[in-house]
Motif scaffolding. Structure first.
Motif, PDB file in Angstrom:
ATOM      1  N   VAL A 190     -26.765 -66.610  -6.263  1.00 43.45           N
ATOM      2  CA  VAL A 190     -26.451 -65.813  -7.458  1.00 43.45           C
ATOM      3  C   VAL A 190     -27.279 -66.349  -8.629  1.00 43.45           C
ATOM      4  O   VAL A 190     -26.972 -67.410  -9.174  1.00 43.45           O
ATOM      5  CB  VAL A 190     -24.947 -65.880  -7.806  1.00 43.45           C
ATOM      6  CG1 VAL A 190     -24.646 -65.001  -9.013  1.00 43.45           C
ATOM      7  CG2 VAL A 190     -24.107 -65.480  -6.614  1.00 43.45           C
ATOM      8  N   VAL A 191     -28.331 -65.647  -8.968  1.00 43.57           N
ATOM      9  CA  VAL A 191     -29.136 -66.092 -10.101  1.00 43.57           C
ATOM     10  C   VAL A 191     -28.367 -65.776 -11.384  1.00 43.57           C
ATOM     11  O   VAL A 191     -27.838 -64.668 -11.525  1.00 43.57           O
ATOM     12  CB  VAL A 191     -30.505 -65.373 -10.120  1.00 43.57           C
ATOM     13  CG1 VAL A 191     -31.345 -65.858 -11.285  1.00 43.57           C
ATOM     14  CG2 VAL A 191     -31.223 -65.584  -8.809  1.00 43.57           C
ATOM     15  N   GLY A 192     -28.324 -66.761 -12.267  1.00 45.33           N
ATOM     16  CA  GLY A 192     -27.593 -66.551 -13.518  1.00 45.33           C
ATOM     17  C   GLY A 192     -26.150 -66.997 -13.422  1.00 45.33           C
ATOM     18  O   GLY A 192     -25.345 -66.738 -14.314  1.00 45.33           O
ATOM     19  N   GLU A 219     -22.374 -51.355 -13.125  1.00 52.31           N
ATOM     20  CA  GLU A 219     -23.386 -50.318 -12.896  1.00 52.31           C
ATOM     21  C   GLU A 219     -24.103 -50.518 -11.568  1.00 52.31           C
ATOM     22  O   GLU A 219     -24.075 -51.622 -11.008  1.00 52.31           O
ATOM     23  CB  GLU A 219     -24.419 -50.368 -14.022  1.00 52.31           C
ATOM     24  CG  GLU A 219     -23.879 -49.889 -15.335  1.00 52.31           C
ATOM     25  CD  GLU A 219     -24.953 -49.924 -16.425  1.00 52.31           C
ATOM     26  OE1 GLU A 219     -26.138 -50.111 -16.108  1.00 52.31           O
ATOM     27  OE2 GLU A 219     -24.571 -49.764 -17.585  1.00 52.31           O
ATOM     28  N   THR A 220     -24.772 -49.501 -11.155  1.00 51.85           N
ATOM     29  CA  THR A 220     -25.525 -49.591  -9.907  1.00 51.85           C
ATOM     30  C   THR A 220     -26.612 -50.676 -10.009  1.00 51.85           C
ATOM     31  O   THR A 220     -27.250 -50.816 -11.049  1.00 51.85           O
ATOM     32  CB  THR A 220     -26.139 -48.215  -9.554  1.00 51.85           C
ATOM     33  OG1 THR A 220     -26.846 -48.367  -8.344  1.00 51.85           O
ATOM     34  CG2 THR A 220     -27.081 -47.688 -10.612  1.00 51.85           C
ATOM     35  N   GLY A 221     -26.736 -51.450  -8.946  1.00 48.83           N
ATOM     36  CA  GLY A 221     -27.796 -52.463  -8.867  1.00 48.83           C
ATOM     37  C   GLY A 221     -27.559 -53.720  -9.674  1.00 48.83           C
ATOM     38  O   GLY A 221     -28.450 -54.556  -9.810  1.00 48.83           O
ATOM     39  N   CYS A 222     -26.333 -53.894 -10.224  1.00 50.20           N
ATOM     40  CA  CYS A 222     -26.122 -55.048 -11.108  1.00 50.20           C
ATOM     41  C   CYS A 222     -25.711 -56.299 -10.327  1.00 50.20           C
ATOM     42  O   CYS A 222     -25.621 -57.386 -10.879  1.00 50.20           O
ATOM     43  CB  CYS A 222     -25.105 -54.733 -12.201  1.00 50.20           C
ATOM     44  SG  CYS A 222     -23.454 -54.536 -11.539  1.00 50.20           S
ATOM     45  N   GLY A 223     -25.449 -56.156  -9.042  1.00 46.35           N
ATOM     46  CA  GLY A 223     -25.152 -57.352  -8.243  1.00 46.35           C
ATOM     47  C   GLY A 223     -23.735 -57.403  -7.697  1.00 46.35           C
ATOM     48  O   GLY A 223     -23.230 -58.480  -7.380  1.00 46.35           O
ATOM     49  N   LYS A 224     -23.099 -56.262  -7.539  1.00 47.35           N
ATOM     50  CA  LYS A 224     -21.708 -56.269  -7.051  1.00 47.35           C
ATOM     51  C   LYS A 224     -21.657 -56.842  -5.629  1.00 47.35           C
ATOM     52  O   LYS A 224     -20.782 -57.631  -5.298  1.00 47.35           O
ATOM     53  CB  LYS A 224     -21.124 -54.843  -7.081  1.00 47.35           C
ATOM     54  CG  LYS A 224     -21.045 -54.280  -8.499  1.00 47.35           C
ATOM     55  CD  LYS A 224     -20.314 -52.964  -8.564  1.00 47.35           C
ATOM     56  CE  LYS A 224     -21.074 -51.791  -7.995  1.00 47.35           C
ATOM     57  NZ  LYS A 224     -22.346 -51.478  -8.715  1.00 47.35           N
ATOM     58  N   GLU A 225     -22.625 -56.440  -4.814  1.00 46.13           N
ATOM     59  CA  GLU A 225     -22.617 -56.937  -3.442  1.00 46.13           C
ATOM     60  C   GLU A 225     -22.915 -58.444  -3.409  1.00 46.13           C
ATOM     61  O   GLU A 225     -22.341 -59.185  -2.598  1.00 46.13           O
ATOM     62  CB  GLU A 225     -23.659 -56.173  -2.608  1.00 46.13           C
ATOM     63  CG  GLU A 225     -23.566 -56.540  -1.148  1.00 46.13           C
ATOM     64  CD  GLU A 225     -24.555 -55.771  -0.275  1.00 46.13           C
ATOM     65  OE1 GLU A 225     -25.061 -54.726  -0.711  1.00 46.13           O
ATOM     66  OE2 GLU A 225     -24.809 -56.246   0.841  1.00 46.13           O
ATOM     67  N   VAL A 226     -23.806 -58.879  -4.288  1.00 42.88           N
ATOM     68  CA  VAL A 226     -24.139 -60.308  -4.346  1.00 42.88           C
ATOM     69  C   VAL A 226     -22.880 -61.113  -4.660  1.00 42.88           C
ATOM     70  O   VAL A 226     -22.602 -62.146  -4.038  1.00 42.88           O
ATOM     71  CB  VAL A 226     -25.230 -60.553  -5.428  1.00 42.88           C
ATOM     72  CG1 VAL A 226     -25.435 -62.018  -5.686  1.00 42.88           C
ATOM     73  CG2 VAL A 226     -26.531 -59.897  -5.003  1.00 42.88           C
ATOM     74  N   LEU A 288     -16.042 -52.680   0.712  1.00 44.66           N
ATOM     75  CA  LEU A 288     -16.065 -51.219   0.629  1.00 44.66           C
ATOM     76  C   LEU A 288     -16.825 -50.810  -0.631  1.00 44.66           C
ATOM     77  O   LEU A 288     -16.255 -50.750  -1.735  1.00 44.66           O
ATOM     78  CB  LEU A 288     -14.637 -50.675   0.603  1.00 44.66           C
ATOM     79  CG  LEU A 288     -13.779 -51.043   1.828  1.00 44.66           C
ATOM     80  CD1 LEU A 288     -12.323 -50.658   1.605  1.00 44.66           C
ATOM     81  CD2 LEU A 288     -14.325 -50.352   3.084  1.00 44.66           C
ATOM     82  N   ASP A 289     -18.132 -50.605  -0.446  1.00 49.61           N
ATOM     83  CA  ASP A 289     -18.982 -50.262  -1.589  1.00 49.61           C
ATOM     84  C   ASP A 289     -18.822 -48.776  -1.891  1.00 49.61           C
ATOM     85  O   ASP A 289     -18.539 -47.983  -0.990  1.00 49.61           O
ATOM     86  CB  ASP A 289     -20.433 -50.591  -1.230  1.00 49.61           C
ATOM     87  CG  ASP A 289     -21.289 -50.764  -2.472  1.00 49.61           C
ATOM     88  OD1 ASP A 289     -20.734 -50.757  -3.589  1.00 49.61           O
ATOM     89  OD2 ASP A 289     -22.516 -50.902  -2.321  1.00 49.61           O
ATOM     90  N   GLU A 290     -19.031 -48.405  -3.155  1.00 48.57           N
ATOM     91  CA  GLU A 290     -18.920 -47.003  -3.589  1.00 48.57           C
ATOM     92  C   GLU A 290     -17.569 -46.421  -3.196  1.00 48.57           C
ATOM     93  O   GLU A 290     -17.498 -45.287  -2.716  1.00 48.57           O
ATOM     94  CB  GLU A 290     -20.042 -46.138  -2.965  1.00 48.57           C
ATOM     95  CG  GLU A 290     -21.434 -46.687  -3.066  1.00 48.57           C
ATOM     96  CD  GLU A 290     -22.058 -46.453  -4.424  1.00 48.57           C
ATOM     97  OE1 GLU A 290     -21.301 -46.145  -5.375  1.00 48.57           O
ATOM     98  OE2 GLU A 290     -23.275 -46.622  -4.545  1.00 48.57           O
ATOM     99  N   VAL A 408     -30.660 -55.100 -11.729  1.00 43.47           N
ATOM    100  CA  VAL A 408     -31.493 -56.073 -11.007  1.00 43.47           C
ATOM    101  C   VAL A 408     -32.325 -55.385  -9.921  1.00 43.47           C
ATOM    102  O   VAL A 408     -33.473 -55.746  -9.680  1.00 43.47           O
ATOM    103  CB  VAL A 408     -30.611 -57.191 -10.394  1.00 43.47           C
ATOM    104  CG1 VAL A 408     -31.466 -58.237  -9.709  1.00 43.47           C
ATOM    105  CG2 VAL A 408     -29.749 -57.834 -11.466  1.00 43.47           C
ATOM    106  N   ARG A 409     -31.744 -54.368  -9.289  1.00 41.38           N
ATOM    107  CA  ARG A 409     -32.496 -53.680  -8.236  1.00 41.38           C
ATOM    108  C   ARG A 409     -33.795 -53.083  -8.806  1.00 41.38           C
ATOM    109  O   ARG A 409     -34.848 -53.160  -8.196  1.00 41.38           O
ATOM    110  CB  ARG A 409     -31.643 -52.593  -7.590  1.00 41.38           C
ATOM    111  CG  ARG A 409     -32.377 -51.944  -6.414  1.00 41.38           C
ATOM    112  CD  ARG A 409     -31.588 -50.875  -5.711  1.00 41.38           C
ATOM    113  NE  ARG A 409     -30.437 -51.386  -5.008  1.00 41.38           N
ATOM    114  CZ  ARG A 409     -29.180 -51.130  -5.343  1.00 41.38           C
ATOM    115  NH1 ARG A 409     -28.926 -50.370  -6.414  1.00 41.38           N
ATOM    116  NH2 ARG A 409     -28.186 -51.608  -4.651  1.00 41.38           N
ATOM    117  N   GLU A 410     -33.690 -52.519  -9.996  1.00 44.23           N
ATOM    118  CA  GLU A 410     -34.880 -51.931 -10.623  1.00 44.23           C
ATOM    119  C   GLU A 410     -35.889 -53.031 -10.966  1.00 44.23           C
ATOM    120  O   GLU A 410     -37.100 -52.867 -10.783  1.00 44.23           O
ATOM    121  CB  GLU A 410     -34.481 -51.152 -11.884  1.00 44.23           C
ATOM    122  CG  GLU A 410     -35.651 -50.384 -12.478  1.00 44.23           C
ATOM    123  CD  GLU A 410     -35.300 -49.671 -13.787  1.00 44.23           C
ATOM    124  OE1 GLU A 410     -34.166 -49.813 -14.276  1.00 44.23           O
ATOM    125  OE2 GLU A 410     -36.188 -48.980 -14.317  1.00 44.23           O
TER     126      GLU A 410
END
Ligand SMILES: Nc1ncnc2c1ncn2[C@@H]1O[C@H](COP(=O)(O)OP(=O)(O)OP(=O)(O)O)[C@@H](O)[C@H]1O
Length: 508
Positions: A190-192, A219-226, A288-290, A408-410
């Motif tokens: 986890v960076v940060g 938001e999307t791509g912010c690291g929820k899965e991480v 359970l994503d989304e 982060v994804r972007e």
């Protein structure tokens, strides 16, 4: 002959920066003129009260050493006498107190030895020992031959020591660097974790060991899965499965069989029994994503599973007991969905026992330089780059100021594109030209100008235009195709249709 010998031997001694290699070259040459079986080199370290062996060569080997031999105060007194001869022949090693004590501890087979003292800045630095296995091997003419080499030996040893110290200092620095990186990047990737996500990580630490359900918001791509991964990795389920389910990507008709599995013969094509995601995650964690994309009918069944801690496979009657930790995630406002009656209130209560809100990247800009460094390193490894491409300060400033709708994804996509375009760097970034306003979200139907140069009379093939438009949408969503705010939704097209179109156009 003496000059020739001196010249050749000095050349050997200066042939390499590595002490043992230089010593080996020297040995190979001088052994033609001296009855020696090997050479060793050591230094006296008054601050440690010891003698440190640095190198040893013989017929079999040439090795760098780091071996210390402690000596007594009495021996030290001997070594500190500056008026000792520069070169000594000891034809019976037992007759010399210091040598007979020190040398055999590192090189057992010494019968006789010529010791050449090395002096640096008027202090005794150490000795070079030319030894033979047998006693009584050396004559004054042998000592005369090698005596002129003492200054060269002193010089290369002093340089080597300086090099070793630099190397040590470097190792300390690189160790510190690694420690710093570890602190910054946390063991769970986890960076940060010590920066903009510190608060999140405090929550992660608090909840990891419990079995409580967690709801990840952001938001999307912010690291929820991480973060979900970090919770699993820190829990006592860490060695059990972590199964990710993208609820938005499973067609409604397949949801039950994908989530809960099916029995053999449950439907046409069900030739064997298949475990669903829940069964696969048994003992571990299901992510359970989304979750906001689950249709209401599936929400009821999910609630039942969570309440009963068991599932029934499609086409089966048996209950399969489960021991599962549930982490759900969404970028949607579930509470608003509850009000709109598109998300079940009872399921929301069940899932939102412990909500964790992941801040958007623009809300933790201080993490951007760390993330940039981390992903440049990761991508450089992926592309087998020998050197890390540089980022100039003004380009980094651009990344710092950007709004990052895809988070982060972007950022990863932007870096990857830049590295592909210029692997040696310096990197320059191709961000969306129009920086979206802080509060602007891109909505379906909003006009996006792909490339104004096409808005002329000069027409391009339709597929080119479509390809460019899809790429643009993918860029905006940070590569997200499925689900809300994904490219398919923005383009108002079925995600699977979009995917096959992309394949056809060579975009994926
Ligand atoms: N703090 C972080 N440290 C390291 N990598 C990160 C971090 N945050 C995000 N990433 C990387 O960014 C990408 C997107 O992250 P992730 O999939 O966790 O986001 P998400 O919020 O779950 O996205 P979505 O809502 O679209 O499912 C992944 O490649 C992930 O590894």
């Amino acid at each position: 002959m003496k000059e020739q010998f001196y010249y050749q031997a000095t050349q050997c001694l200066c042939s390499s920066l590595s002490l043992e290699v230089a010593l080996q070259n020297y040995y190979e040459y001088v052994k033609q003129y001296l009855p020696i079986d090997g050479i060793f080199l050591n230094i006296y370290r008054p601050e440690h009260a010891d003698i440190q062996f640095l190198a040893h060569v013989n017929e079999q080997q040439a090795v760098a050493l780091d071996k210390q031999v402690k000596i007594s105060a009495e021996m030290e007194q001997v070594l500190q006498q500056n008026d000792r001869p520069a070169i000594r022949i000891i034809n019976d090693i037992h007759l010399d107190k210091v040598t007979s004590f020190v040398a055999p501890q590192v090189i057992p087979e010494i019968g006789s030895v010529i010791l050449l003292r090395m002096i640096s800045d008027n202090t005794h630095l150490g000795v070079v020992g030319f030894y033979a296995k047998q006693a009584g091997q050396f004559k004054p003419l042998h000592a005369d031959l090698i005596e002129p080499h003492k200054d060269t030996f002193s010089l290369i040893t002093a340089f080597n020591l300086r090099g070793r110290n630099l190397l040590k200092a470097n190792q300390v620095l690189s160790q510190e660097n690694d420690n710093l990186k570890r602190a910054m990047f946390s063991p769970d990737g986890v960076v940060g974790a010590d920066g903009g996500l510190k608060k999140v990580m405090v929550q992660v630490d608090a909840i990891a060991a419990l079995n409580t359900s967690v709801l990840m918001l952001g938001e999307t791509g912010c690291g929820k899965e991480v973060i979900a991964n970090a919770i699993h990795a820190k829990s006592n389920r860490a060695d059990k499965p972590f199964i990710k389910v993208n609820c938005g990507a499973i067609p409604e008709t397949l949801l039950d069989s994908e989530l809960f599995g099916y029995e053999k013969g449950a439907f046409t094509g069900a030739e064997t029994r298949k475990a669903g995601y829940f069964e696969q995650a048994n003992g571990g964690t299901i992510f359970l994503d989304e979750i906001g994309e689950l249709p209401l009918s599936a929400q009821v069944r999910l609630l039942r599973v969570l309440q009963n801690s068991s599932i029934t496979r499609v086409g089966g009657h048996e209950n399969v007991d489960l021991n599962i930790r549930v982490i759900a995630a969404t970028h949607r406002n579930l509470q608003a969905m509850v009000h709109e009656k598109t998300f079940r209130e009872d399921l929301w209560y069940r899932l939102s026992v412990f909500p964790i809100e992941i801040p958007a990247l623009r809300q933790r800009r201080s993490d951007i330089p760390l993330l940039v460094q981390y992903f440049i390193e990761t991508l450089a490894a992926k592309f087998n780059l020998e050197q890390l491409p540089r980022v100039m300060p003004e380009q980094l400033a651009m990344l710092n100021n950007y709004n990052w709708p895809g988070n982060v994804r972007e950022l990863i996509n932007v870096l990857e594109r830049a590295i592909i375009q210029k692997p040696m760097g310096p990197l320059s970034f191709d961000l969306l030209q129009a920086q979206p306003d802080e509060n602007t979200t891109i909505k379906t139907g909003q006009t996006i100008v792909v490339d104004p140069s096409y808005a002329s009379d000069k027409l391009v093939p339709l597929d080119t235009m479509i390809g460019k438009y899809i790429s643009h949408a993918m860029r905006i969503t940070g590569g997200k195709l499925y689900g809300p705010a994904g490219a398919a939704e923005l383009l108002d097209i079925n995600p699977n249709t979009l995917k096959s179109k992309m394949k056809k156009l060579g975009l994926c």
